[in-house]
Design a protein around this motif. Structure first.
Motif, PDB file in Angstrom:
ATOM      1  N   PRO A  13       0.832  -1.208   0.000  1.00 11.15           N
ATOM      2  CA  PRO A  13       0.000   0.000   0.000  1.00 11.15           C
ATOM      3  C   PRO A  13       0.865   1.256   0.000  1.00 11.15           C
ATOM      4  N   GLY A  14       0.483   2.224  -0.811  1.00 12.26           N
ATOM      5  CA  GLY A  14       1.232   3.469  -0.950  1.00 12.26           C
ATOM      6  C   GLY A  14       2.135   3.504  -2.163  1.00 12.26           C
ATOM      7  N   ASP A  15       2.418   2.359  -2.761  1.00 11.03           N
ATOM      8  CA  ASP A  15       3.266   2.308  -3.952  1.00 11.03           C
ATOM      9  C   ASP A  15       2.557   2.924  -5.155  1.00 11.03           C
ATOM     10  N   TYR A  16       3.335   3.553  -6.034  1.00 13.74           N
ATOM     11  CA  TYR A  16       2.833   4.001  -7.327  1.00 13.74           C
ATOM     12  C   TYR A  16       3.224   2.935  -8.342  1.00 13.74           C
ATOM     13  N   GLN A  38      -2.002   4.707  -7.537  1.00 12.46           N
ATOM     14  CA  GLN A  38      -1.423   4.535  -6.211  1.00 12.46           C
ATOM     15  C   GLN A  38      -2.214   3.445  -5.499  1.00 12.46           C
ATOM     16  N   ILE A  40      -3.957   1.499  -2.730  1.00 10.38           N
ATOM     17  CA  ILE A  40      -4.590   1.808  -1.455  1.00 10.38           C
ATOM     18  C   ILE A  40      -4.578   0.585  -0.547  1.00 10.38           C
ATOM     19  N   SER A  80       6.465   2.942  -1.630  1.00 11.07           N
ATOM     20  CA  SER A  80       5.884   3.818  -0.619  1.00 11.07           C
ATOM     21  C   SER A  80       6.908   4.372   0.355  1.00 11.07           C
TER      22      SER A  80
END
Length: 82
Positions: A13-16, A38, A40, A80
């Protein structure tokens, strides 16, 4: 067939991430086959909850939130933690 481990197994979570558009083989431009989102939430499978099968992703262009299959994630663009 490559023996390398797919990138989607390392998504958090948080990765693009770069996501391959479905049904877009007709496009002439290679860049039009992808969109950036992104992550979630990461959703595990029934057999192994720690192996991601679905991602809840926010499209960074229009803010749309959608759930995608993990295997259409092509690459982690920005982790992230960075």
């Amino acid at each position: 067939m490559s023996s390398a481990t797919p990138d989607f197994l390392f998504v958090r979570p948080g990765d693009y991430v770069a996501i391959k558009k479905e049904n877009c083989e007709d496009t002439k431009e290679k860049n039009e086959n992808y969109w950036v989102g992104q992550v979630i939430d990461c959703i595990g499978g029934a057999r192994n909850p720690n192996s991601w099968t679905l991602f809840q992703v926010a499209n960074i262009d229009n803010g749309e939130i959608t759930i995608i299959n993990a295997d259409i994630v092509e690459k982690i663009l920005k982790p992230s933690g960075s």
